[in-house]
Design a protein around this motif. Structure first.
Motif, PDB file in Angstrom:
ATOM      1  N   SER A 115      34.487 -42.357 -21.339  1.00  0.00           N
ATOM      2  CA  SER A 115      33.044 -42.296 -21.119  1.00  0.00           C
ATOM      3  C   SER A 115      32.608 -40.942 -20.587  1.00  0.00           C
ATOM      4  CB  SER A 115      32.608 -43.392 -20.140  1.00  0.00           C
ATOM      5  OG  SER A 115      32.941 -44.670 -20.628  1.00  0.00           O
ATOM      6  N   ASP A 133      38.648 -44.005 -19.727  1.00  0.00           N
ATOM      7  CA  ASP A 133      38.217 -44.743 -20.926  1.00  0.00           C
ATOM      8  C   ASP A 133      37.400 -43.881 -21.890  1.00  0.00           C
ATOM      9  OD1 ASP A 133      35.494 -44.667 -20.121  1.00  0.00           O
ATOM     10  OD2 ASP A 133      35.544 -46.679 -19.268  1.00  0.00           O
ATOM     11  N   ARG A 183      35.926 -44.080 -15.733  1.00  0.00           N
ATOM     12  CA  ARG A 183      35.097 -43.607 -16.842  1.00  0.00           C
ATOM     13  C   ARG A 183      35.755 -42.433 -17.556  1.00  0.00           C
ATOM     14  NH1 ARG A 183      29.855 -42.151 -14.013  1.00  0.00           N
ATOM     15  NH2 ARG A 183      29.096 -41.632 -16.103  1.00  0.00           N
ATOM     16  N   ARG A 184      36.480 -41.595 -16.818  1.00  0.00           N
ATOM     17  CA  ARG A 184      37.196 -40.495 -17.474  1.00  0.00           C
ATOM     18  C   ARG A 184      38.335 -41.037 -18.322  1.00  0.00           C
ATOM     19  NH1 ARG A 184      38.312 -37.639 -20.636  1.00  0.00           N
ATOM     20  NH2 ARG A 184      39.625 -35.772 -20.563  1.00  0.00           N
TER      21      ARG A 184
END
Length: 549
Positions: A30, A28, A25-26
């Motif tokens: 997010s 990409d 998530r970091r």
């Protein structure tokens, strides 16, 4: 050595999978860096000056040969071919790619290792005497107690967001090689009437406001250890300041509250929670102790050390084992001019091989950034020394002037205000050039690159603190610090020195000691205590040096 069970393995796999998702998530986008920061810190990932850094826990400094080989693999596969052993018995990888860190953690998990709580305002890696389970002066092996504390503190729901980081050290020796007096909680195993109990200290710590720990109780039954530690941390969690991070450590809480008052609060909390702890902790300790049984020692006869180089190494780098036909060997990671605490993948593999072939497959990491083979048959010493010399690991300098503790400093750390590594390298190189190291004898030099004191400079016989003065590196010197049973905070000598002045200043100190000592058996610290600071200051600040400073 402690072996992870199914619960440990499942817990670690689930934790690593959770962090892998957070990393994705970091990457990409997010999660922002600010949102990611508390998540990565809970898993030992820092953002340093140039890259992310992964700090891996080595609980109570104990490693198997298999684990050391995995540390070598991580260095070679995902870093720049080396790792850095720290003063908290951790290893740091300074150059991993963020996307690779979950793979590194999974690989560590295969050999029962992790990076949990090596950062953040939690209970950090529990450290112990690096000669644990081996040295002749030991009352009891502290590692089972340290492992019990590790299990209790890992992901403890009440203690994940303490006012500040919290550090525990355990020793089973009166020599206090774990520096328990410089910890939030220091535990010393002691014997009374044939029973092992615990001497408990609180409120020690270095950094911006260095303090020596105070005795909370001289005797605590082992059965009470977990609830008593829980009471201490619980009281701190309630009282500790959250309005000022510079005053948030328990040492400030003890200082502001008073030892007697905080002892009464801890005793009240202990009385409240002790009934909630049944006999399961002692049953767990008994199971853990069984895993720390000594190896099947083989009888042997020592080989005479006819080679003077080998004899010098044995004299300097070995300690008395509980068995006369064995020795405790310290492998120096401080070759003159090397970076203190660094080891290449090849060197790690060699140390793992030597441990497996000659030393029952066990290693220790010291807070002084060296590696120990705790159980070495004396007839194996020549072969071990020959192999170490071939790998640049045979330096005979343990406890001497070039056996310097140094934090990473401004070469890596985002908090640092000055360089540490080049100063340590330059001092060691100069000492070697003067050919006086063995004449000088026992001398602890410690260097920190900022006020946080990760290099333990406050308890160095000679301490060096690097600071920023209007954009220029300035190095303060302290004298008289002691990390042993008579722990003491070193006293500042006076004005600091510029980067190019610090090595000559240390040289003047050491040469002055050689002139001032009352014979070769009087070590630097003893001379300082006998004469005080005045003659050392006179050597340190001759008029021309004072004008330049």
């Amino acid at each position: 050595m402690y072996q992870y069970d199914e619960f440990d393995r499942t817990f670690l796999a689930e934790r690593n999978a959770q962090f892998r998702a957070q990393v994705e998530r970091r990457i990409d986008g997010s999660l922002t860096e600010d949102e990611f920061k508390p998540l990565r810190l809970m898993n030992g990932v820092y953002l340093q000056l140039h890259a992310y850094m992964l700090r891996v826990a080595i609980p109570y400094g104990t490693l198997s040969s298999a684990q050391m080989r995995i540390l070598a693999e991580l260095a070679e596969r995902w870093d720049k071919g080396y790792g850095h052993f720290t003063t908290r018995q951790n290893i740091q990888y300074n150059w991993p790619e963020l996307r690779d860190i979950p793979d590194m953690l999974d690989r560590l998990g295969e050999v029962g290792m992790h990076a949990i709580q090596t950062s953040g305002n939690t209970i950090r890696n529990v450290t112990a005497d690096h000669f644990a389970g081996a040295h002749a002066d030991e009352v009891a092996d502290p590692r089972p107690v340290a492992e019990l504390l590790r299990q209790w503190s890992t992901d403890h729901p009440e203690f994940q967001f303490l006012p500040r980081k919290f550090k525990i050290a355990v020793t089973g020796s009166p020599m206090d090689r774990a520096v328990t007096r410089a910890h939030d909680i220091g535990l010393q195993l002691v014997e009374r009437d044939g029973e092992i109990g615990v001497r408990v200290l609180i409120g020690g710590g270095l950094g911006r406001t260095p303090m020596v720990g105070k005795v909370l109780t001289d005797w605590l039954p082992l059965a009470d250890l977990l609830p008593y530690c829980e009471a201490i941390v619980s009281v701190y969690n309630r009282l500790g300041r959250r309005d000022n991070k510079y005053k948030a450590r328990i040492k400030i809480t003890v200082h502001e509250t008073g030892l007697d008052e905080i002892r009464a609060m801890i005793e009240d909390r202990f009385a409240e929670i002790r009934p909630l702890f049944d006999d399961s902790a002692m049953a767990a300790l008994a199971r853990i102790e069984a895993q720390f049984a000594p190896p099947a020692f083989r009888a042997n006869t020592a080989v005479p050390a006819l080679d003077p180089v080998l004899r010098s190494w044995i004299d300097t780098n070995t300690e008395a084992h509980r068995r006369d036909d064995h020795a405790v060997v310290t492998i120096s990671l401080k070759a003159h001019g090397a970076t203190p605490g660094d080891a290449t993948a090849e060197q790690m593999r060699l140390m793992a091989d030597l441990a497996e072939t000659h030393a029952y497959g066990e290693l220790r990491i010291s807070h002084e950034q060296n590696v120990i083979l705790p159980h070495v048959p004396r007839d194996a010493l020549p072969a071990i020394h020959a192999a170490l010399r071939g790998a640049g690991l045979g330096t005979a300098n343990i406890g001497l002037a070039s056996d310097i503790i140094a934090c990473p400093g401004m070469d890596y750390c985002a908090l640092a205000t000055a360089r540490s590594i080049p100063v340590a390298q330059a001092i060691a190189t100069r000492i070697d050039a003067l050919k006086i190291e063995h004449d000088v004898g026992h001398l602890k030099i410690k260097i920190s690159g900022c006020i946080n004191a990760c290099g333990h400079h406050h308890v160095g016989h000679i301490g060096i603190l690097g600071l920023d003065r209007a954009g220029v590196e300035n190095y303060q010197i302290t004298l008289g610090g002691d990390q042993g049973p008579e722990a003491a905070i070193g006293q500042r000598t006076g004005p600091g020195f510029a980067y190019h002045q610090i090595v000559p200043a240390i040289e003047r100190l050491i040469l002055a000691y050689l002139d001032l000592r009352d014979g070769p058996d009087e070590i630097f610290l003893e001379t300082y205590k006998r004469l005080g600071a005045a003659p050392f200051k006179a050597a340190l600040y001759p008029k021309e040096a004072l004008d330049a400073a």
